[in-house]
Each structure stands twice: as structure tokens, then as C-alpha cells.
Design an enzyme around this catalytic site. Sequence first.
Site, short mmCIF file in Angstrom:
data_model
loop_
_atom_site.label_atom_id
_atom_site.label_comp_id
_atom_site.label_asym_id
_atom_site.label_seq_id
_atom_site.Cartn_x
_atom_site.Cartn_y
_atom_site.Cartn_z
N GLU A 398 -3.78 38.90 -31.47
CA GLU A 398 -5.04 38.42 -30.89
C GLU A 398 -6.23 39.25 -31.37
O GLU A 398 -7.35 38.75 -31.44
CB GLU A 398 -4.99 38.45 -29.35
CG GLU A 398 -4.55 37.14 -28.75
CD GLU A 398 -4.80 37.02 -27.25
OE1 GLU A 398 -5.37 37.94 -26.64
OE2 GLU A 398 -4.38 36.00 -26.69
N HIS A 419 21.61 40.55 -38.73
CA HIS A 419 22.56 39.45 -38.89
C HIS A 419 21.85 38.10 -38.80
O HIS A 419 22.51 37.06 -38.72
CB HIS A 419 23.68 39.57 -37.86
CG HIS A 419 24.47 40.84 -38.03
ND1 HIS A 419 25.72 40.88 -38.60
CD2 HIS A 419 24.15 42.13 -37.73
CE1 HIS A 419 26.14 42.14 -38.64
NE2 HIS A 419 25.21 42.91 -38.12
N LYS A 534 -6.72 24.95 -25.20
CA LYS A 534 -7.05 24.73 -23.79
C LYS A 534 -7.93 23.49 -23.64
O LYS A 534 -7.71 22.66 -22.77
CB LYS A 534 -7.79 25.95 -23.20
CG LYS A 534 -6.90 27.16 -23.02
CD LYS A 534 -7.67 28.29 -22.35
CE LYS A 534 -6.89 29.59 -22.39
NZ LYS A 534 -7.69 30.74 -22.02
O1 PA5 Z 1 -5.69 39.28 -24.06
C1 PA5 Z 1 -6.20 38.40 -23.41
O2 PA5 Z 1 -7.39 38.45 -23.07
C2 PA5 Z 1 -5.40 37.19 -22.98
O3 PA5 Z 1 -4.12 37.24 -23.44
C3 PA5 Z 1 -5.37 37.09 -21.47
O4 PA5 Z 1 -4.79 38.27 -20.97
C4 PA5 Z 1 -4.59 35.88 -21.00
O5 PA5 Z 1 -5.12 34.73 -21.57
C5 PA5 Z 1 -4.63 35.77 -19.48
O6 PA5 Z 1 -5.95 35.69 -19.04
P1 PA5 Z 1 -6.32 35.94 -17.54
O7 PA5 Z 1 -5.99 37.33 -17.19
O8 PA5 Z 1 -7.78 35.67 -17.47
O9 PA5 Z 1 -5.52 34.96 -16.70
#
Ligand code: PA5
Length: 546
Positions: A398, A419, A534
Site C-alpha cells: 500500500e 515444495h 469501493k
Molecule cells: O492502511 C490502511 O489505511 C488501510 O488498510 C486501512 O487500515 C483499512 O482500509 C481499514 O480502514 P479503517 O480502519 O478505516 O476501517
Amino acid sequence: MQYQVGQIVLARVSGIQPYGAFVQLDESTAGLIHISEISNGFVRDVSDYVHVGDEVYVKIVDIDESNHQVRCSLRALSARKSRRGRSMNAKGLLPSHRLGFASLRDALPLWIKQTKEKMTMITFDTSHAFLDSDFSSWQGKVTEAHNALHAHTCAGADYTGWVEWPSNYDKEEYVRLKEVAAKVAPLADVLLVCGIGGSYLGARAAIEFLQGLWPTRKTQVIFIGNTFSASYIAQVLEYIKGKSVVMNVISKSGTTTETSVSFRIFKAYMENTYGKEECKTRIIATTDKKRGALKSLADHEGYETFVIPDDIGGRFSVITPVGLLPLAIMGVDIDALMDGLAKAEKDFGSDDLQTNSAYRYAVARRMLQQKGYNVEMLVTYEMQLVQLAEWWKQLFGESEGKDGKGILPDSACFSTDLHSLGQFIQEGNKVLFETLLLVKKPQRDLVFPSDENDFDHMNYLAGKNMSWINEKAMEGTLEAHEKSGNVPNLVITIEKMDETNLGYLFYFFFKAIAMTTLLNGSNPFNQPGVEVYKKNMFRLLGKPEN
Ligand code: PA5
């Protein structure tokens, strides 16, 4: 300085660290033989090669005039013959521990102090990665990015609160968190942790890292809110029936659909089982300080709440109540974890590429990508580290995967995955490099038994520790992938699988990904790409527009 790069000199070993050996060349000149410069083979423990007090011939490979320090190599001398009249043993050591400088004895306490100050709990070895180019040419760019990160002026600066968090966390909230954990832990046969992405991966990684896959503790943790799978949700609902449940719902935005869907289902189950009043104790919310649907709901229901700081993004949030609360409920020593974090904040607080291994890792990744390696496989040899690799994949993927750039993070647990993926790594498309994450001392060990009949022909291993067998598998694999597979290998080694090392490692990876992404010209702290699915999903689900 009287020394030159390429010169071979006699030096005395003044200190041993996990990452190398300190040597003294004369009264005022200290040197470091980094672990990667000790030997051509894999070096697990520097003290297998040199000891404090040894006299060794070293080759000078780099000089830092301003600090009177030099980088030295033993490896570069492996074929060197001994000096006339003074024969050396196989390690290039002189037989006696004599040294010509009388004042060395007086200076030793100071060197030990300096060495201790430099002590880090992680070693990072690039000697199996075919990285012939010079790290120091990256120092300027690293310093620039480091200064911007620490001044909170880099890209995504609004989410750099994690940098000082280990020394700057909310101490009052931390005390309350431990009190709440102590209150609810005895109630919990099952702890439901309801969250997705950064709101669960860190806690899951930490619990498995520390407690293993089959812990015999009273409380079992189950992660929900990370899937729409009806089969999974239904199975958990069935499994928890008759068990005493505590739930920690975690969402920074407070609106994440996977988390909200599961939370509604399990909240209803708990209210039916315990009544609304008891749920005020059994349900705890970790969310934004003021904003979001979860904060309003929690306040309305009277749940205890903990804060995800505004300036720390989800994938950096394991060090906040997001990770700390579930860990404390599960009996993890979070004080020790915070100690590891604080130590790492100090150890990785400098921009110096010679000593900051998080930054060396960051630069090594960039060098490898420049050579065409676009996939990084994080390889562990411990089943307990599989979820840590999942956490790492989110952190790295990310943070770096944007602007059409980045290295794809992948993971494997060996020898299991040898494996399945071993064939590809050895002989397939040369797209990947490996980053080994090794643990020096396993949490547990056992001795392989002898068998009277030996029908399975395994008696050749009888009496050996399993950890030794695992180590030999690692060494054989490293050699195979590096030498005949031509796959570059970076090696990160931690001391052991405890809370302090884990906190330290979390911060090491934070620093590394922040630096490597800034060096790539991207913002490490946003994730605009995850919004696209989303939008489509909301359209298909018929979500009303706000
Ligand atoms: O790293 C990030 O920002 C995302 O992976 C969020 O942690 C994830 O989308 C969950 O978001 P939230 O904590 O708002 O529910």
C-alpha cells in the site's frame, strides 16, 4: 588520515555486535567490519569468526574522514598469504593477542561504550544480493528524504506521527488501555477482533509471532470484519456459541464496509446473549477521536473507546491502541513491545547509511529494482512469522505500489513453500529477489530422536536439534538460490521472537518503507487506489449517496 582505501593493515578487534566487529587500527582510528565483510560464506554469528582482543589483518574498503572511522573487510583478504615471519591461522588471525599500542587497554572501556551505543538488534546483510554498487552514492538523497520525514514536510507528512510515537505516545491512554485489558481478559474465552487491513493485520501478526499457531492460553483470538464471506461469518457465529465473548471493533474511518457488516452481526449476537448493559463492558471500540459512524455509535451505546491518532495511518497503527489493546488482552507484554519501539526510534534515528540498516535496506531495494527485479519475496523459516509477512505485504504494497511504480511484495515460508514455489525461484523468470527474515534463537527447540530399526533411514539426524536442521535447510537454499539460481538475497536477522524484538522490527520496517518510497518519488502514506473497488461495490450494492 594516514590510511587509504585498499590498504591492508593489522587491527585489533574491540567489540562484537550482531551486525559486525569493531576494530581499532590505531589509538584514534576505529573501524567496522560489517557482517557482510567477514566471510564469503553465510555468517550467522560474527563471534564464530573473530573475538574481542584478536589481531586481524583487514583491508580498508571505505573511509569516513570526519568521524575517523573506516570500513574494513576480512572477506577481501581470504586468499591473502601471511606476512613474512608472522603466520596467520585460517581466519587471518595472528596467533598471539599482542598489540603494539600500550594505550589500547586504557581506551577499551570507551570503545565498549561507543560500541554499545551503536548496538542494534537487527543485522542486515547485502553480501548475497550481487550489489556491487556503492551505497554511499545514495547518501545525499537519503539525507534529503530523512530530513523531510523527520521535519514532517515530506509527501504525506500528515501521516508521519508514527516517527516519534514510541517516545511520544499518549501515556494516560496507555495506562487506561492496560486497565481495560486486565478487566476484560478474564471474561474472554474468545476475543473477537473486528477490523480489516491496518486495523487487524498487525495484531494478528504479533499474536502469532509471539504465541504461535496453537497456543494453549485461556483466551482464543478470532479475527472478523475482514471478509464478506458468509461461510466464514456463519462458522464463527456457530463456533462462539456457549463461549464467553469480548469484542474489540477497530476502524479509523468508522465506515469501512467489511468491518461495519460484521460488527452489526456480532453486536446483535452479543446483545442477544449478554444484554445491552453487559455489552458496555464486553464491547470496546478503537476509532477516531471525534469523527465517524463508529465513534457516534460507541458513544451512544456507552462503550469504552480508544483513539487512533489522526497522524498515523492504518498500516502504521499496530503500535497504537489498534494493536496494543488486543495484544494486551491476549497477555502480550506491551511494555516490552514499546521498549523495542523506543530503542528502534533511537537506533534508526540517524540518516547515516553506514549505520542505519533500515535505510540500507531501503536503498538496497531501490538498487535491485534498478537492476530489473520487480518482485520482493519475504522469506521466513518459522510458521509463526507467516502472518508477519502478511502484515509486511500490506505495509509495503500500500505504501509503495502507486504512480505506476513499486516492487510487488510477496512472501513464502520455507522449507514448506520450497515444495511449491521453490522451482520457480530456482529456475523461473528472474523477476524476483528474496529478503530472508531470520531468527537467531528459535523460541523452542527439540532433539530429533534415534530409532532402533531406522527403516526410514533418518538416523543420520538423530541427536540433532530441529533448529539446526532448519538452519541447514536455510543455508542450502540460500546457496542454491544465490549461486545457481542467480537470485539476489537480502538477509535480515533478528535475535529472537519476543516482544522487544517485534517492536524493534515493526519500526525497522516503517523506517525502511518510508525511505524507500520517498526515494522512489511517491507518497508512502496514502492509498488512493483502494477507493476504486469501493466505488464500484457501493454502486452495485445500491449504497445511497451522502
Ligand atoms: O492502511 C490502511 O489505511 C488501510 O488498510 C486501512 O487500515 C483499512 O482500509 C481499514 O480502514 P479503517 O480502519 O478505516 O476501517
